[in-house]
Design a protein around this motif. Structure first.
Motif, PDB file in Angstrom:
ATOM      1  N   ASP A  92      28.420 -75.687  99.449  1.00 49.88           N
ATOM      2  CA  ASP A  92      28.641 -75.889  98.020  1.00 49.88           C
ATOM      3  C   ASP A  92      30.074 -75.572  97.619  1.00 49.88           C
ATOM      4  N   LEU A  93      30.646 -74.516  98.201  1.00 53.16           N
ATOM      5  CA  LEU A  93      32.043 -74.189  97.914  1.00 53.16           C
ATOM      6  C   LEU A  93      32.972 -75.301  98.372  1.00 53.16           C
ATOM      7  N   LYS A  94      32.708 -75.847  99.554  1.00 56.64           N
ATOM      8  CA  LYS A  94      33.546 -76.933 100.052  1.00 56.64           C
ATOM      9  C   LYS A  94      33.423 -78.168  99.168  1.00 56.64           C
ATOM     10  N   ARG A  95      32.210 -78.464  98.717  1.00 57.81           N
ATOM     11  CA  ARG A  95      32.025 -79.627  97.833  1.00 57.81           C
ATOM     12  C   ARG A  95      32.748 -79.428  96.505  1.00 57.81           C
ATOM     13  N   ALA A  96      32.669 -78.211  95.963  1.00 59.48           N
ATOM     14  CA  ALA A  96      33.350 -77.943  94.693  1.00 59.48           C
ATOM     15  C   ALA A  96      34.860 -78.080  94.858  1.00 59.48           C
ATOM     16  N   ARG A  97      35.380 -77.570  95.974  1.00 56.23           N
ATOM     17  CA  ARG A  97      36.822 -77.680  96.218  1.00 56.23           C
ATOM     18  C   ARG A  97      37.221 -79.136  96.383  1.00 56.23           C
ATOM     19  N   ASP A  98      36.409 -79.907  97.105  1.00 58.45           N
ATOM     20  CA  ASP A  98      36.714 -81.325  97.290  1.00 58.45           C
ATOM     21  C   ASP A  98      36.652 -82.084  95.970  1.00 58.45           C
ATOM     22  N   ARG A  99      35.692 -81.719  95.125  1.00 55.37           N
ATOM     23  CA  ARG A  99      35.564 -82.384  93.832  1.00 55.37           C
ATOM     24  C   ARG A  99      36.816 -82.186  92.984  1.00 55.37           C
ATOM     25  N   GLU A 100      37.403 -80.985  93.076  1.00 56.55           N
ATOM     26  CA  GLU A 100      38.586 -80.692  92.268  1.00 56.55           C
ATOM     27  C   GLU A 100      39.833 -81.394  92.792  1.00 56.55           C
ATOM     28  N   SER A 101      39.935 -81.573  94.092  1.00 52.10           N
ATOM     29  CA  SER A 101      41.192 -82.071  94.646  1.00 52.10           C
ATOM     30  C   SER A 101      41.129 -83.513  95.137  1.00 52.10           C
TER      31      SER A 101
END
Length: 145
Positions: A92-101
């Motif tokens: 989930d953290l990786k997905r959130a980071r990918d969503r932002e960048s």
């Protein structure tokens, strides 16, 4: 030896060593009892031999050392659930980071604008993308977006 004639029985295999009471970690009370027993056998001038496997003392020591199947299963289940939770949180953290960048904007800049942007980034110790994001954000706020 021919390739097709080799079997498992052709190789020497050592038997498995059984875990004896002396090698296993044990509580202090069991260790003192074992030491007293070994002293008594030495005093009786008898050759010292390990106790036969399957005695009551050995079984009680093994119960203290090795947990039951149920306890092992519970512990394994708890560890598996913990690993699963950790894996899900990391995903989930990786997905959130990918969503932002993930949302890139390409814009061609002329040479002078690029050099001014680079000079501003170096002098202020800020990345060029940070300056561009701030400029775009300021422009959108000023125009009501």
């Amino acid at each position: 030896m021919a390739k097709g004639q080799t079997t498992v029985s052709d190789f020497a295999v050592a038997p498995r060593r059984s875990r004896s009471v002396e090698q296993a970690p044990m509580p202090a009370a069991s260790a003192t009892k074992l030491a007293e027993l070994s002293r008594e056998t030495r005093n009786a001038d008898q050759p010292q031999e390990p106790a036969p496997l399957g005695t009551e003392a050995d079984q009680s020591a093994n119960r203290l050392i090795a947990p039951t199947q149920e306890a092992r299963r519970e512990r394994a289940t708890a560890r598996a659930l913990q690993r699963e939770d950790s894996r899900v949180r990391l995903r989930d953290l990786k997905r959130a980071r990918d969503r932002e960048s993930k949302h890139y904007v390409n814009c061609p800049l002329d040479y002078d604008t690029k050099m001014r942007l680079q000079k501003a980034a170096i002098e202020n110790d800020v990345k060029m993308t940070t300056i561009m994001k701030a400029a775009i954000d300021q422009f959108l706020k000023d125009n009501g977006y």
